[in-house]
Design an enzyme around this catalytic site. Structure first.
Site, PDB file in Angstrom:
ATOM      1  N   SER A   1       0.865  -1.158  -0.048  1.00 32.15           N
ATOM      2  CA  SER A   1       0.090  -0.201  -0.187  1.00 32.15           C
ATOM      3  C   SER A   1       0.836   1.251   0.133  1.00 32.15           C
ATOM      4  O   SER A   1       1.617   1.386  -0.746  1.00 32.15           O
ATOM      5  CB  SER A   1      -1.185  -0.092   1.098  1.00 32.15           C
ATOM      6  OG  SER A   1      -1.871   0.821   0.939  1.00 32.15           O
TER       7      SER A   1
ATOM      8  N   ASP B   1       0.054  -4.293  -3.877  1.00 32.58           N
ATOM      9  CA  ASP B   1      -1.175  -3.412  -3.946  1.00 32.58           C
ATOM     10  C   ASP B   1      -0.738  -1.696  -3.649  1.00 32.58           C
ATOM     11  O   ASP B   1      -1.177  -1.161  -2.668  1.00 32.58           O
ATOM     12  CB  ASP B   1      -2.148  -3.914  -2.908  1.00 32.58           C
ATOM     13  CG  ASP B   1      -3.549  -3.786  -3.501  1.00 32.58           C
ATOM     14  OD1 ASP B   1      -3.800  -3.709  -4.712  1.00 32.58           O
ATOM     15  OD2 ASP B   1      -4.642  -4.049  -2.874  1.00 32.58           O
TER      16      ASP B   1
ATOM     17  N   HIS C   1      -7.609  -5.730  -0.479  1.00 26.47           N
ATOM     18  CA  HIS C   1      -6.362  -4.900  -0.033  1.00 26.47           C
ATOM     19  C   HIS C   1      -5.686  -5.606   1.247  1.00 26.47           C
ATOM     20  O   HIS C   1      -4.487  -5.547   1.269  1.00 26.47           O
ATOM     21  CB  HIS C   1      -6.749  -3.366   0.151  1.00 26.47           C
ATOM     22  CG  HIS C   1      -5.737  -2.499   0.456  1.00 26.47           C
ATOM     23  ND1 HIS C   1      -4.536  -2.621  -0.402  1.00 26.47           N
ATOM     24  CD2 HIS C   1      -5.096  -1.554   1.286  1.00 26.47           C
ATOM     25  CE1 HIS C   1      -3.783  -1.512  -0.276  1.00 26.47           C
ATOM     26  NE2 HIS C   1      -3.938  -0.871   0.873  1.00 26.47           N
TER      27      HIS C   1
END
Length: 342
Positions: A188, A211, A266
């Site tokens: 992330s 991600d 996620h």
């Protein structure tokens, strides 16, 4: 498993037993704090470390989730406080005459050093030393340092974007990682940090971005990313705008790859995916439709194949090289399914 609670993190699959230890360097917030995962010698009856190392982290997670610390922190402590990581705490380091390659792992917003223990320990079991950083720039849900003169910890909370300040400029300033070792990796916000590390530190050979939240990366930096990146995306998080930024990098470097794991969300790339139960799933939206063990296999094997190629390792990780082209069960090339907004 129905409504039952599982606290089992996955056992490693590589040829090496794995040890871990915490390392804190310096007595100020500018110092370094990390959890180190490494190949170790087998040791009977080895202690397994707690996954959530201190109660204060339950409070930090509650704060990040915008829930009351008063009731959420104790509930989290009861629900996940007994979970242990299946590695050897401070296990004896396994000597290696040629030296292990090093991965620097950067956590996402609101996370901390232990929340990616599954992927970090899996990579360590295949012969890597993995340093999972815990950032002190207010991007962790909470962290601490030990001032030399105080004799106690000083805690640093997660910081939200101040009202009236644009998130891009706020988060971009937090991306201040200067690392000198071989490969960068992160999830992330940590994924885009890994990409930025390729710009800031020429010692990195490549980056693996799980991600990646591409928003904080300035447009002017795209031509400056000199090394290949492996983007391993989940199906439910990315936007067309974010993927377009990834494709800009792949158009400049043919070794940059973009793949998507189907049935994943996620949080599938964090340890939360392995902790079933209504409380955890409600707070952290951790469950996709794909079996999390299968998701971990895809993530770690794709990363290993990519790292072998760009760190010039003499291993057999190229047996999984098809994953880099999005070829395999539950994986596709690029990002065909994107949400229109975050």
């Amino acid at each position: 498993m129905g409504g039952t609670q599982s606290l089992a993190l996955p056992q490693v699959k590589g040829p090496h037993p794995v040890g871990c230890a915490d390392v804190m360097v310096g007595h100020t917030r500018q110092g370094l704090f990390l959890r180190l995962f490494y190949p170790c010698l087998p040791r009977a009856g080895a202690e397994r470390p707690l996954w959530i190392p201190r109660y204060e982290y339950c409070g930090g997670l509650a704060d990040f989730a915008l829930l009351s610390r008063r009731w959420c922190a104790p509930l989290l402590s009861v629900a996940i406080g007994s979970c242990r990581v299946p590695v050897s705490w401070k296990g004896p380091f396994k000597p290696c005459s040629s030296g292990y390659p090093l991965i620097i792992f950067s956590h996402g917003l609101g996370a901390f050093r232990t929340l990616y223990s599954s992927v970090c320990s899996e990579l360590a079991s295949w012969g890597f030393v993995v340093a999972a950083l815990e950032h002190r720039d207010h991007s962790a849900s909470v962290t601490y340092f030990c001032p030399a003169e105080a004799g106690r910890e000083e805690w640093i909370p997660y910081q939200r974007v101040p009202q009236g300040q644009k998130e891009f400029y706020f988060r971009n300033k937090q991306d201040s990682v200067d690392l000198t070792k071989v490969a960068a990796m992160g999830h992330s916000f940590g994924g885009v940090t890994a990409v930025l590390a390729l710009v800031k530190e020429p010692g990195f050979s490549c980056a693996v971005a799980l991600d990646a939240w591409m928003f904080p990366l300035e447009n002017s930096l795209y031509p400056e990313v000199p090394k290949p990146v492996l983007f391993i995306n989940t199906e439910k998080f990315q936007t067309p705008e974010s993927v377009a930024k990834m494709k800009r990098l792949s158009s400049r470097n043919s070794q940059t790859k973009i793949i998507t794991i189907l049935g994943s969300v996620h949080q599938s790339q964090t340890d939360f995916a392995f902790l079933t139960g209504k409380l955890i799933n409600r707070i952290f939206s951790a469950r996709g439709t794909l079996d999390p063990y299968k998701g971990l296999d895809i993530t770690s094997r794709a990363a290993l194949a990519f790292l072998q190629r760009h760190l010039h390792l003499e291993e057999d990780f190229d047996q999984w090289v098809n994953l880099l082209e999005g070829i395999g069960d539950s994986v596709v090339p690029e990002a065909p399914f994107c949400r229109s907004n975050l």
